[in-house]
Design a protein around this motif. Structure first.
Motif: not given
Length: 401
Positions: A103-104, A111-114, A136-140
């Motif tokens: 998903l990440v 270029g998805a935001d969420a 894996l992506k702290p700001d997701v």
């Protein structure tokens, strides 16, 4: 909501995620990307493409992740002999970090935001998906519709389907009344009559295995070959990790192997009753311990057993991508350096029976272990001093009393 222009949804093609896809479009006014993974659930995943397109979704990802799932997630877990609360072989738990990872990755690629998932606010999966994504992506940004919307019943979901003309396949006839999850490692059943812990599971519920009572009267014998703690061959035939699991699921299910009925403690705090079929995993656990029994040093084996509950709990609770799980995995993998050889076993009416084990790296020394004359390989007189030294504190304690 206006900040979200594009979201990647973990999409099965079923009722819940189809509703979620439409709901995301309406509520967030955003573009939806769908991701469907084949991790060995035994159902065709390609129809999800047409369903997604019917919802107006342009970017559709459908991926065969069976080998990655078996090789990079299931096999490492079984090197640890991981079992949660003494019974659960973590079939659902171990699949979530892989889905979170993709998903990440897809969110970054498109270029998805969420990202978004269809897990409810009562279960473990919401925790596993989201801890995995944040690891894996702290700001997701994560959107969990079941924690936001008011469609909290099947009737409301169906009304939403009708109102928005959502193309959902209406299965009739043999549709299971249970909430089910399947992958290469297991199939799980929850809900319906299983919500009463006293009610026995219906015989018709089980999908992968015959009952032990109905299993063949003749045992099935297998020889598993191990290298670095992983099965590499069955009956002398080289197999990939996913192929190993598919084959063991088949022969295990035919012999009534791998059924479990248990009440587990969810991470969110409640107890939950579930039934599981894990034929391959049940065989793999028993055989791996047999291989370790002759190739792993005593204290290394005991240390693994002491740490295993912590390792299993980390996976159950969604911490696959945590530093502590990676630390434990490094230790476990080092311990498997000499776990190689062959294990012979029989499958018979729900039982996995070890009948032999052999290895060029074996620590089992027949000369020392024999009850016959060992020719001086072991001096039995040495045991007296060993016992007295170990008894010293007990004797001092007894005098004190």
């Amino acid at each position: 909501m206006s900040e979200v222009k594009k979201v990647v949804l973990a999409y099965s093609g079923g009722l819940d995620t189809s509703v979620i896809a439409k709901w995301l479009q309406d509520q967030y006014q955003c573009e939806v990307v769908t991701f469907t993974a084949d991790i060995g659930q035994g159902e065709e995943v390609e129809p999800a493409r047409a369903k997604a397109h019917a919802l107006g979704i342009k970017e559709v990802f459908i991926e065969d992740l069976r080998e990655e799932f078996a090789r990079d997630f299931v096999f490492p877990m079984f090197r640890a002999n991981a079992v949660y609360e003494g019974e659960y072989l973590l079939g659902t738990s171990i699949a979530r970090p892989l889905i979170a990872k993709r998903l990440v990755e897809i969110a970054e690629a498109t270029g998805a935001d969420a990202i978004s998932h269809g897990a409810t606010g009562k279960g473990n999966d919401q925790v596993r998906f989201e801890l995995g994504a944040y690891g894996l992506k702290p700001d997701v940004k994560v959107i969990a519709p079941w924690r936001e919307w008011d469609l909290l019943s099947r009737e409301k979901l169906m009304a939403y389907v009708d109102e928005h003309n959502i193309p959902v396949e209406q299965k009739k006839g043999n549709k299971s009344p249970y909430s089910m999850d399947a992958n290469l490692l297991h199939i799980s059943y929850e809900g319906n009559s299983l919500e009463d812990p006293w009610t026995e599971a219906e015989a018709e519920m089980w999908r992968w295995s015959v009952s032990p009572e109905q299993a063949p009267d003749q045992a099935t014998e297998l020889v598993l070959t191990y290298k670095n703690g992983d099965i590499t061959e069955i009956d002398g035939k080289p197999m990939s990790p996913a192929t190993v699991m598919e084959y063991l699921n088949k022969v295990g299910g035919e012999n009534g192997i791998g059924r479990a009925d248990l009440v587990e403690n969810r991470y969110v705090g409640m107890k939950s009753r579930g039934c599981y079929e894990t034929p391959a995993g049940t065989i793999m656990l028993k055989a791996h311990r047999a291989m370790e029994s002759i190739t792993l040093d005593r204290e290394a084996a005991h240390l693994k057993d002491e740490l295993m509950p912590r390792y299993a709990k980390l996976i159950y609770n969604g911490y696959w991508w945590s530093p502590e799980r990676e630390m434990l995995q490094a230790m476990i993998d080092i311990s498997q350096k000499h776990v190689e050889g062959k294990v012979r076993l029989k499958l018979y009416k729900g039982n996995v029976i070890i009948s032999g084990r052999a290895s060029d790296k074996s620590l089992f020394d027949e000369k020392i272990a024999t009850f016959d004359d060992d020719g001086g390989a072991y001096d039995q007189k040495d045991a007296e001093g060993f016992i007295k030294l170990n008894a010293l504190r007990l004797r001092l304690g007894a005098k004190q009393k």
